[in-house]
Design a protein around this motif. Structure first.
Motif, PDB file in Angstrom:
ATOM      1  N   GLU A 242       0.826  -1.264   0.011  1.00  0.00           N
ATOM      2  CA  GLU A 242      -0.115   0.011   0.080  1.00  0.00           C
ATOM      3  C   GLU A 242       0.832   1.248   0.041  1.00  0.00           C
ATOM      4  OE1 GLU A 242      -0.274  -1.737   4.186  1.00  0.00           O
ATOM      5  OE2 GLU A 242      -0.229  -2.386   2.197  1.00  0.00           O
ATOM      6  N   PHE A 243       2.237   1.069   0.327  1.00  0.00           N
ATOM      7  CA  PHE A 243       3.160   2.300   0.429  1.00  0.00           C
ATOM      8  C   PHE A 243       3.328   2.630  -1.205  1.00  0.00           C
ATOM      9  CE2 PHE A 243       4.625   1.478   4.862  1.00  0.00           C
ATOM     10  CZ  PHE A 243       3.494   2.205   5.290  1.00  0.00           C
ATOM     11  N   GLY A 244       3.326   1.753  -2.058  1.00  0.00           N
ATOM     12  CA  GLY A 244       3.525   2.183  -3.367  1.00  0.00           C
ATOM     13  C   GLY A 244       5.127   2.323  -3.625  1.00  0.00           C
ATOM     14  N   PHE A 245       5.975   1.570  -2.836  1.00  0.00           N
ATOM     15  CA  PHE A 245       7.266   2.029  -2.937  1.00  0.00           C
ATOM     16  C   PHE A 245       7.976   1.025  -3.968  1.00  0.00           C
ATOM     17  CE2 PHE A 245      11.459   3.255  -1.654  1.00  0.00           C
ATOM     18  CZ  PHE A 245      11.261   4.371  -1.581  1.00  0.00           C
ATOM     19  N   ASP A 246       7.909   1.396  -5.448  1.00  0.00           N
ATOM     20  CA  ASP A 246       8.378   0.452  -6.360  1.00  0.00           C
ATOM     21  C   ASP A 246       9.847   1.169  -6.665  1.00  0.00           C
ATOM     22  OD1 ASP A 246       7.970   2.737  -7.624  1.00  0.00           O
ATOM     23  OD2 ASP A 246       6.182   2.006  -8.658  1.00  0.00           O
ATOM     24  N   ASP A 247      10.511   0.575  -7.965  1.00  0.00           N
ATOM     25  CA  ASP A 247      11.744   1.035  -8.407  1.00  0.00           C
ATOM     26  C   ASP A 247      11.906   2.473  -8.844  1.00  0.00           C
ATOM     27  OD1 ASP A 247      12.632  -1.613  -7.626  1.00  0.00           O
ATOM     28  OD2 ASP A 247      12.798  -2.071  -9.716  1.00  0.00           O
ATOM     29  N   GLU A 248      10.720   2.962  -8.918  1.00  0.00           N
ATOM     30  CA  GLU A 248      10.303   4.394  -9.497  1.00  0.00           C
ATOM     31  C   GLU A 248      10.752   5.396  -8.270  1.00  0.00           C
ATOM     32  OE1 GLU A 248       9.846   6.482 -12.351  1.00  0.00           O
ATOM     33  OE2 GLU A 248      10.931   4.532 -13.093  1.00  0.00           O
ATOM     34  N   ARG A 249      10.213   4.678  -7.100  1.00  0.00           N
ATOM     35  CA  ARG A 249      10.409   5.549  -5.795  1.00  0.00           C
ATOM     36  C   ARG A 249      11.765   5.417  -5.257  1.00  0.00           C
ATOM     37  NH1 ARG A 249       8.688   9.179  -5.836  1.00  0.00           N
ATOM     38  NH2 ARG A 249       8.864   9.666  -3.575  1.00  0.00           N
ATOM     39  N   ILE A 250      12.204   4.161  -5.540  1.00  0.00           N
ATOM     40  CA  ILE A 250      13.663   4.134  -5.176  1.00  0.00           C
ATOM     41  C   ILE A 250      14.500   4.991  -6.288  1.00  0.00           C
ATOM     42  CG2 ILE A 250      15.563   2.462  -5.482  1.00  0.00           C
ATOM     43  CD1 ILE A 250      13.696   0.122  -4.736  1.00  0.00           C
ATOM     44  N   ASN A 251      14.417   4.992  -7.576  1.00  0.00           N
ATOM     45  CA  ASN A 251      15.205   5.916  -8.262  1.00  0.00           C
ATOM     46  C   ASN A 251      14.820   7.503  -7.915  1.00  0.00           C
ATOM     47  OD1 ASN A 251      15.697   7.603 -10.776  1.00  0.00           O
ATOM     48  ND2 ASN A 251      15.168   5.753 -12.002  1.00  0.00           N
ATOM     49  N   ALA A 252      13.587   7.815  -7.711  1.00  0.00           N
ATOM     50  CA  ALA A 252      13.362   9.088  -7.288  1.00  0.00           C
ATOM     51  C   ALA A 252      14.371   9.489  -5.998  1.00  0.00           C
ATOM     52  CB  ALA A 252      12.217   9.578  -6.879  1.00  0.00           C
ATOM     53  N   ASN A 253      14.260   8.686  -5.072  1.00  0.00           N
ATOM     54  CA  ASN A 253      15.184   8.918  -3.858  1.00  0.00           C
ATOM     55  C   ASN A 253      16.433   8.884  -3.822  1.00  0.00           C
ATOM     56  OD1 ASN A 253      13.183   9.068  -1.023  1.00  0.00           O
ATOM     57  ND2 ASN A 253      11.945   7.716  -2.435  1.00  0.00           N
ATOM     58  N   LEU A 254      17.142   7.885  -4.601  1.00  0.00           N
ATOM     59  CA  LEU A 254      18.522   8.015  -4.968  1.00  0.00           C
ATOM     60  C   LEU A 254      18.979   9.057  -5.596  1.00  0.00           C
ATOM     61  CD1 LEU A 254      20.946   5.888  -4.325  1.00  0.00           C
ATOM     62  CD2 LEU A 254      20.608   5.242  -6.520  1.00  0.00           C
ATOM     63  N   VAL A 255      18.302   9.624  -6.708  1.00  0.00           N
ATOM     64  CA  VAL A 255      18.568  10.950  -7.327  1.00  0.00           C
ATOM     65  C   VAL A 255      18.542  12.072  -6.480  1.00  0.00           C
ATOM     66  CG1 VAL A 255      18.324  12.359  -9.191  1.00  0.00           C
ATOM     67  CG2 VAL A 255      18.071   9.756  -9.492  1.00  0.00           C
ATOM     68  N   GLY A 256      17.237  12.179  -5.580  1.00  0.00           N
ATOM     69  CA  GLY A 256      17.303  13.080  -4.522  1.00  0.00           C
ATOM     70  C   GLY A 256      18.233  13.197  -3.715  1.00  0.00           C
ATOM     71  N   TYR A 257      18.894  11.910  -3.226  1.00  0.00           N
ATOM     72  CA  TYR A 257      19.893  12.246  -2.010  1.00  0.00           C
ATOM     73  C   TYR A 257      21.293  12.797  -2.818  1.00  0.00           C
ATOM     74  CZ  TYR A 257      17.030   8.708   0.516  1.00  0.00           C
ATOM     75  OH  TYR A 257      16.027   7.920   0.981  1.00  0.00           O
ATOM     76  N   LEU A 258      21.364  12.544  -4.271  1.00  0.00           N
ATOM     77  CA  LEU A 258      22.565  12.967  -4.807  1.00  0.00           C
ATOM     78  C   LEU A 258      22.519  14.197  -4.963  1.00  0.00           C
ATOM     79  CD1 LEU A 258      25.319  12.185  -6.246  1.00  0.00           C
ATOM     80  CD2 LEU A 258      23.651  12.187  -8.636  1.00  0.00           C
ATOM     81  N   THR A 259      21.098  14.813  -5.263  1.00  0.00           N
ATOM     82  CA  THR A 259      21.222  16.254  -5.399  1.00  0.00           C
ATOM     83  C   THR A 259      21.255  17.232  -4.270  1.00  0.00           C
ATOM     84  OG1 THR A 259      19.515  15.672  -7.438  1.00  0.00           O
ATOM     85  CG2 THR A 259      19.718  17.972  -6.546  1.00  0.00           C
ATOM     86  N   GLY A 260      20.909  16.535  -3.161  1.00  0.00           N
ATOM     87  CA  GLY A 260      21.328  17.275  -1.928  1.00  0.00           C
ATOM     88  C   GLY A 260      22.710  17.045  -1.313  1.00  0.00           C
ATOM     89  N   TYR A 261      23.412  16.070  -1.996  1.00  0.00           N
ATOM     90  CA  TYR A 261      24.569  15.728  -1.308  1.00  0.00           C
ATOM     91  C   TYR A 261      25.955  16.514  -2.410  1.00  0.00           C
ATOM     92  CZ  TYR A 261      29.052  13.065  -1.491  1.00  0.00           C
ATOM     93  OH  TYR A 261      30.323  12.426  -1.660  1.00  0.00           O
ATOM     94  N   GLN A 262      25.872  16.085  -3.722  1.00  0.00           N
ATOM     95  CA  GLN A 262      27.033  16.091  -4.428  1.00  0.00           C
ATOM     96  C   GLN A 262      27.615  17.578  -4.446  1.00  0.00           C
ATOM     97  OE1 GLN A 262      29.388  14.043  -5.912  1.00  0.00           O
ATOM     98  NE2 GLN A 262      30.405  15.809  -6.971  1.00  0.00           N
TER      99      GLN A 262
END
Length: 435
Positions: A242-262
């Motif tokens: 029900e959380f809908g946490f599929d590979d697209e959500r993994i993708n968005a979060n990983l790229v988001g972490y990079l954008t806040g870090y690099q």
């Protein structure tokens, strides 16, 4: 009160001139501007929004997300990222659920391992930078281009899991994305389009990476290969459907972490060194602390240096319902619903009524006086990793006495027509290789 006198002399109807005056003063004398505002107009209404400058008031804004939301930057961020993300949301669903997820996969217990990884990668990059300078017959190299951005990207590859994606892409694309949503107040369409294009390309690269790791068992689900990186951890995590946490959500979060870090890690390594170099006594103390096997004492020098040059000097919010800011104080101010608010983290860290001798360089200040990693509901979700990566990038430099800004060049930081430091020359002397 030179700035306010000049500002008030401009007719209220001439918003463009008032904005130009504010931006010019911010660029040329930020410390003086906020000192004057804290003293005379701590809640400062402008055509760009209400600037909040005092420490308790900034904390009030950042700790009241039900009133002051991220609605100012949220739509631009999600347009660039192409998906919902915690930094663009408040309250339930995406923000609170996925913030908890982020705190799980960016685990605090990773810190010692990430520090050791950063040290190893940074030393190798420094070796190459010094050798490159020698090969060019030069006695200097660029701390940002030759060291900080490369080392930060290699940490992103090894720790976050961006294997197979070029380091240069990790840096330039995340910078374009951050520029588009975080430092594009005028909404320049070219800047926004460049950020959105970069976000789309990173998304597609990460989607292919996820597919590749799933296909070859590198998600760890078959028990044969468990990569010790954040992406591997995300691929192995199973949440209720029900959380809908599929590979697209993994993708968005990983790229988001990079954008806040690099970009932020890159910038911090350079600006912290600059602020230390401008203070020879503090630099000498930091050099001695860098040699201590326990890095805790050294880290305090880096975070104090960054108080003078935070990578996020201010953060925007949108007031969504009528609110009285600083209620019960002489500066209490009604903020109507619909008002953009700018919480100045930089100014708050120099509030004379809260921070003792704020213009002095002092380690050992209370944690609440250093807001470099943010505060409240949207503080840095990766703060445990950031708290070791950033100081270790600086520490590896200070362990090499030959790598310092040349005398007289301590302030020679070039932004190259961008919002971010791009070049910072440092000497690569004969003793640079010593560790």
């Amino acid at each position: 009160m030179d700035f306010l006198a000049a500002y008030d002399a401009v007719p209220e109807t001439d918003a463009a001139q008032r904005i130009a005056l504010l931006r010019r003063k911010t660029a040329t004398d930020k410390a003086g501007l906020f000192r004057e505002l804290r003293a005379a107009r701590p809640v400062f209404a402008t055509p760009l929004g209400v600037f909040v400058t005092r420490h308790p008031d900034v904390l009030e804004v950042l700790s009241t997300p039900e009133v002051f939301t991220v609605g100012v930057l949220g739509p631009a961020l999600e347009d660039v990222l192409g998906a919902p993300f915690i930094l663009a949301r408040d309250g339930a669903d995406v923000h609170w659920r996925e913030r908890g997820y982020g705190q799980m996969v960016l685990a605090p217990e990773d810190a010692p391992r990430v520090r050791a990884l950063t040290a190893s990668l940074a030393d190798a990059v420094l070796d190459a930078a010094v050798a490159g300078a020698a090969g060019r017959g030069s006695d200097t190299f660029d701390l940002i281009q030759d060291y900080a951005r490369v080392a930060a990207a290699r940490v992103a590859v090894e720790y976050l899991g961006f294997d197979g994606i070029p380091e240069e892409m990790l840096h330039t694309h995340s910078r374009r994305m951050q520029w588009a949503f975080a430092v594009n107040p005028g909404g320049d369409p070219e800047v926004h389009a460049a950020g959105a294009a970069a976000g789309k390309e990173l998304h597609d690269r990460v989607a292919a990476l996820i597919t590749r790791r799933r296909a070859c068992g590198r998600d760890g689900t078959d028990g044969t290969d468990r990569p010790d990186d954040v992406l591997g951890r995300m691929l192995r995590t199973r949440l209720p459907d029900e959380f809908g946490f599929d590979d697209e959500r993994i993708n968005a979060n990983l790229v988001g972490y990079l954008t806040g870090y690099q970009q932020n890690a890159t910038q911090c390594a350079a600006t912290a060194l600059k602020e230390l170099a401008l203070r020879p006594e503090a630099l000498a103390e930091a050099e001695r602390a860098a040699a201590d096997p326990d890095p805790a004492r050294f880290d305090a020098y880096v975070w104090e240096a960054l108080r003078f040059h935070p990578f996020v000097p201010a953060t925007p919010r949108l007031c969504v319902r009528d609110h009285v800011l600083a209620a019960g104080t002489p500066r209490q101010t009604p903020i109507p619903a619909g008002t953009p608010v700018v919480a100045s983290l930089y100014s708050a860290m120099f509030d004379e009524d809260v921070v003792d001798a704020p213009t002095e360089f002092r380690t050992g200040r209370p944690p609440s006086h250093n807001l470099v990693l943010g505060y409240g509901a949207h503080d840095c979700v990766g703060r445990y990793a950031a708290s070791v990566i950033v100081p270790e990038l600086v520490r590896r430099v200070l362990l090499r006495p030959g790598i310092r800004p040349p005398a007289g060049g301590e302030e020679a930081m070039d932004y190259a027509a961008t919002p971010y430091p791009q070049h910072y020359p440092v000497a690569a002397g004969p003793d640079s290789g010593g560790r």
